[in-house]
Design a protein around this motif. Sequence first.
Motif, PDB file in Angstrom:
ATOM      1  N   THR A  60     -25.417 -37.158 -27.679  1.00 40.97           N
ATOM      2  CA  THR A  60     -26.322 -37.372 -28.795  1.00 40.97           C
ATOM      3  C   THR A  60     -26.048 -38.774 -29.325  1.00 40.97           C
ATOM      4  OG1 THR A  60     -24.785 -36.567 -30.494  1.00 40.97           O
ATOM      5  CG2 THR A  60     -26.164 -34.910 -29.376  1.00 40.97           C
ATOM      6  N   ASN A  61     -26.965 -39.281 -30.124  1.00 35.17           N
ATOM      7  CA  ASN A  61     -26.774 -40.624 -30.667  1.00 35.17           C
ATOM      8  C   ASN A  61     -25.510 -40.708 -31.521  1.00 35.17           C
ATOM      9  OD1 ASN A  61     -29.142 -41.444 -29.432  1.00 35.17           O
ATOM     10  ND2 ASN A  61     -30.405 -41.016 -31.228  1.00 35.17           N
ATOM     11  N   GLU A  62     -25.252 -39.676 -32.317  1.00 35.16           N
ATOM     12  CA  GLU A  62     -24.042 -39.664 -33.137  1.00 35.16           C
ATOM     13  C   GLU A  62     -22.788 -39.647 -32.272  1.00 35.16           C
ATOM     14  OE1 GLU A  62     -23.827 -36.633 -36.080  1.00 35.16           O
ATOM     15  OE2 GLU A  62     -25.676 -37.228 -37.091  1.00 35.16           O
ATOM     16  N   GLN A  63     -22.801 -38.839 -31.210  1.00 39.15           N
ATOM     17  CA  GLN A  63     -21.641 -38.764 -30.324  1.00 39.15           C
ATOM     18  C   GLN A  63     -21.371 -40.100 -29.647  1.00 39.15           C
ATOM     19  OE1 GLN A  63     -22.907 -35.443 -27.919  1.00 39.15           O
ATOM     20  NE2 GLN A  63     -21.398 -34.078 -28.853  1.00 39.15           N
ATOM     21  N   LEU A  64     -22.429 -40.798 -29.257  1.00 37.23           N
ATOM     22  CA  LEU A  64     -22.270 -42.098 -28.607  1.00 37.23           C
ATOM     23  C   LEU A  64     -21.565 -43.077 -29.543  1.00 37.23           C
ATOM     24  CD1 LEU A  64     -22.902 -44.171 -26.329  1.00 37.23           C
ATOM     25  CD2 LEU A  64     -25.036 -44.644 -27.558  1.00 37.23           C
ATOM     26  N   VAL A  65     -22.032 -43.155 -30.794  1.00 37.83           N
ATOM     27  CA  VAL A  65     -21.444 -44.092 -31.752  1.00 37.83           C
ATOM     28  C   VAL A  65     -20.019 -43.686 -32.099  1.00 37.83           C
ATOM     29  CG1 VAL A  65     -21.642 -45.081 -34.066  1.00 37.83           C
ATOM     30  CG2 VAL A  65     -23.704 -44.720 -32.675  1.00 37.83           C
ATOM     31  N   ARG A  66     -19.789 -42.384 -32.261  1.00 41.43           N
ATOM     32  CA  ARG A  66     -18.439 -41.912 -32.557  1.00 41.43           C
ATOM     33  C   ARG A  66     -17.498 -42.213 -31.391  1.00 41.43           C
ATOM     34  NH1 ARG A  66     -19.767 -37.171 -33.815  1.00 41.43           N
ATOM     35  NH2 ARG A  66     -20.081 -37.534 -36.034  1.00 41.43           N
ATOM     36  N   TYR A  67     -18.016 -42.028 -30.181  1.00 42.12           N
ATOM     37  CA  TYR A  67     -17.216 -42.343 -28.994  1.00 42.12           C
ATOM     38  C   TYR A  67     -16.853 -43.830 -28.976  1.00 42.12           C
ATOM     39  CZ  TYR A  67     -15.698 -42.899 -24.216  1.00 42.12           C
ATOM     40  OH  TYR A  67     -14.948 -43.207 -23.119  1.00 42.12           O
ATOM     41  N   TYR A  68     -17.818 -44.676 -29.298  1.00 42.99           N
ATOM     42  CA  TYR A  68     -17.580 -46.121 -29.334  1.00 42.99           C
ATOM     43  C   TYR A  68     -16.487 -46.465 -30.335  1.00 42.99           C
ATOM     44  CZ  TYR A  68     -18.381 -50.953 -30.844  1.00 42.99           C
ATOM     45  OH  TYR A  68     -18.212 -52.265 -31.207  1.00 42.99           O
ATOM     46  N   MET A  69     -16.546 -45.842 -31.521  1.00 44.96           N
ATOM     47  CA  MET A  69     -15.541 -46.122 -32.543  1.00 44.96           C
ATOM     48  C   MET A  69     -14.146 -45.705 -32.080  1.00 44.96           C
ATOM     49  SD  MET A  69     -17.193 -47.641 -34.882  1.00 44.96           S
ATOM     50  CE  MET A  69     -15.753 -47.769 -35.924  1.00 44.96           C
ATOM     51  N   HIS A  70     -14.042 -44.536 -31.468  1.00 38.91           N
ATOM     52  CA  HIS A  70     -12.734 -44.074 -31.024  1.00 38.91           C
ATOM     53  C   HIS A  70     -12.245 -44.859 -29.804  1.00 38.91           C
ATOM     54  CE1 HIS A  70     -12.118 -40.823 -33.848  1.00 38.91           C
ATOM     55  NE2 HIS A  70     -13.378 -40.489 -33.697  1.00 38.91           N
ATOM     56  N   ALA A  71     -13.170 -45.334 -28.981  1.00 39.90           N
ATOM     57  CA  ALA A  71     -12.791 -46.171 -27.845  1.00 39.90           C
ATOM     58  C   ALA A  71     -12.169 -47.471 -28.349  1.00 39.90           C
ATOM     59  CB  ALA A  71     -14.003 -46.465 -26.971  1.00 39.90           C
ATOM     60  N   LYS A  72     -12.722 -48.028 -29.423  1.00 44.83           N
ATOM     61  CA  LYS A  72     -12.134 -49.235 -30.007  1.00 44.83           C
ATOM     62  C   LYS A  72     -10.745 -48.938 -30.574  1.00 44.83           C
ATOM     63  CE  LYS A  72     -15.175 -50.685 -32.990  1.00 44.83           C
ATOM     64  NZ  LYS A  72     -15.742 -51.651 -33.982  1.00 44.83           N
ATOM     65  N   ASN A  73     -10.594 -47.762 -31.176  1.00 42.53           N
ATOM     66  CA  ASN A  73      -9.305 -47.406 -31.768  1.00 42.53           C
ATOM     67  C   ASN A  73      -8.203 -47.245 -30.733  1.00 42.53           C
ATOM     68  OD1 ASN A  73      -9.443 -47.368 -34.608  1.00 42.53           O
ATOM     69  ND2 ASN A  73     -10.701 -45.534 -34.558  1.00 42.53           N
ATOM     70  N   ARG A  74      -8.538 -46.831 -29.533  1.00 40.53           N
ATOM     71  CA  ARG A  74      -7.506 -46.713 -28.492  1.00 40.53           C
ATOM     72  C   ARG A  74      -7.483 -47.957 -27.600  1.00 40.53           C
ATOM     73  NH1 ARG A  74     -10.416 -45.174 -24.090  1.00 40.53           N
ATOM     74  NH2 ARG A  74     -12.310 -43.966 -24.477  1.00 40.53           N
ATOM     75  N   HIS A  75      -8.135 -49.027 -28.072  1.00 45.97           N
ATOM     76  CA  HIS A  75      -8.123 -50.321 -27.395  1.00 45.97           C
ATOM     77  C   HIS A  75      -8.627 -50.200 -25.955  1.00 45.97           C
ATOM     78  CE1 HIS A  75      -4.974 -52.128 -30.395  1.00 45.97           C
ATOM     79  NE2 HIS A  75      -5.913 -51.415 -30.989  1.00 45.97           N
ATOM     80  N   ALA A  76      -9.805 -49.634 -25.812  1.00 48.98           N
ATOM     81  CA  ALA A  76     -10.421 -49.460 -24.502  1.00 48.98           C
ATOM     82  C   ALA A  76     -10.684 -50.802 -23.836  1.00 48.98           C
ATOM     83  CB  ALA A  76     -11.734 -48.682 -24.633  1.00 48.98           C
ATOM     84  N   THR A  77     -10.766 -50.783 -22.527  1.00 49.06           N
ATOM     85  CA  THR A  77     -10.981 -52.010 -21.765  1.00 49.06           C
ATOM     86  C   THR A  77     -12.414 -52.521 -21.922  1.00 49.06           C
ATOM     87  OG1 THR A  77     -11.687 -50.831 -19.779  1.00 49.06           O
ATOM     88  CG2 THR A  77      -9.314 -51.244 -20.041  1.00 49.06           C
ATOM     89  N   THR A  78     -12.603 -53.782 -21.574  1.00 50.13           N
ATOM     90  CA  THR A  78     -13.940 -54.367 -21.583  1.00 50.13           C
ATOM     91  C   THR A  78     -14.874 -53.582 -20.680  1.00 50.13           C
ATOM     92  OG1 THR A  78     -13.070 -56.589 -22.021  1.00 50.13           O
ATOM     93  CG2 THR A  78     -15.266 -56.452 -21.010  1.00 50.13           C
ATOM     94  N   GLU A  79     -14.344 -53.150 -19.533  1.00 49.84           N
ATOM     95  CA  GLU A  79     -15.167 -52.421 -18.564  1.00 49.84           C
ATOM     96  C   GLU A  79     -15.639 -51.070 -19.094  1.00 49.84           C
ATOM     97  OE1 GLU A  79     -12.978 -55.537 -16.661  1.00 49.84           O
ATOM     98  OE2 GLU A  79     -12.250 -53.844 -17.865  1.00 49.84           O
ATOM     99  N   GLU A  80     -14.932 -50.533 -20.062  1.00 53.23           N
ATOM    100  CA  GLU A  80     -15.372 -49.266 -20.649  1.00 53.23           C
ATOM    101  C   GLU A  80     -16.319 -49.478 -21.823  1.00 53.23           C
ATOM    102  OE1 GLU A  80     -13.657 -45.183 -22.735  1.00 53.23           O
ATOM    103  OE2 GLU A  80     -12.254 -46.680 -21.956  1.00 53.23           O
ATOM    104  N   LEU A  81     -16.069 -50.505 -22.617  1.00 56.57           N
ATOM    105  CA  LEU A  81     -16.881 -50.733 -23.805  1.00 56.57           C
ATOM    106  C   LEU A  81     -18.277 -51.276 -23.488  1.00 56.57           C
ATOM    107  CD1 LEU A  81     -14.261 -52.248 -26.276  1.00 56.57           C
ATOM    108  CD2 LEU A  81     -15.295 -49.975 -26.369  1.00 56.57           C
ATOM    109  N   LEU A  82     -18.350 -52.232 -22.585  1.00 58.30           N
ATOM    110  CA  LEU A  82     -19.645 -52.878 -22.325  1.00 58.30           C
ATOM    111  C   LEU A  82     -20.741 -51.930 -21.839  1.00 58.30           C
ATOM    112  CD1 LEU A  82     -18.833 -56.421 -20.872  1.00 58.30           C
ATOM    113  CD2 LEU A  82     -19.853 -55.819 -23.069  1.00 58.30           C
TER     114      LEU A  82
END
Length: 209
Positions: A60-82
């Motif tokens: 869902t749109n909310e899940q996508l944004v929440r996932y993005y926020m938590h990915a930043k918090n665990r210092h996800a790689t560029t290849e995962e964030l982009l």
Amino acid sequence: MGFLFFPGGKKTEKKSGKSTKNKGGSKKQSKKPKNAADPSETIFESQFSSHSSSSSIKLTNEQLVRYYMHAKNRHATTEELLPLFHETATVKFDDQGCLTAVQLVTEIHKLYQAFEDLSFSFESVKEVRPGEVLVEQLVVSGTHTGNLIFMDLPAIPASGKHVVLDPERVWVNVEDGKIAKMDVMALGNLTGPPGLYVSVGGKLQNPCE
């Protein structure tokens, strides 16, 4: 990148959280933090980390944004964030400048090098209208443990100082399951990369001088 010199917005009062402890040593189940990971996000974790663009699981749109926020918090790689962004996605800061998704992720990773515990807390993530998700009271914090490089200004060596910035409000537009646009509004004077830079002793230059 001129927008980074002018983080506008008004200061808001921060809510002070109260900790509760049970007497007698009994354990009490604590409430789930508002920015805690959605249990369903673990389902999508391996899907995203595989960098597959043909995911069979739809967020869902909310899940996508929440996932993005938590990915930043665990210092996800560029290849995962982009892959979470459209190729033409833009990030706008208080009508004073704009970054591409690539530029944004690059700046985030520079901050990871300077703040090894860099975190992004938030009060809520909610879809306020179809395709528009609002992140309320986003607060960036971290401990300055590495060399902070910000634009072409003098680098600031590790100071060991713990920094908590003023809050931000972020509107995220989602199209076809990816982030298409982000609008960031500062709710205080110290926000974003310039806020971190000043908080550890850096001095911003006035481009008009």
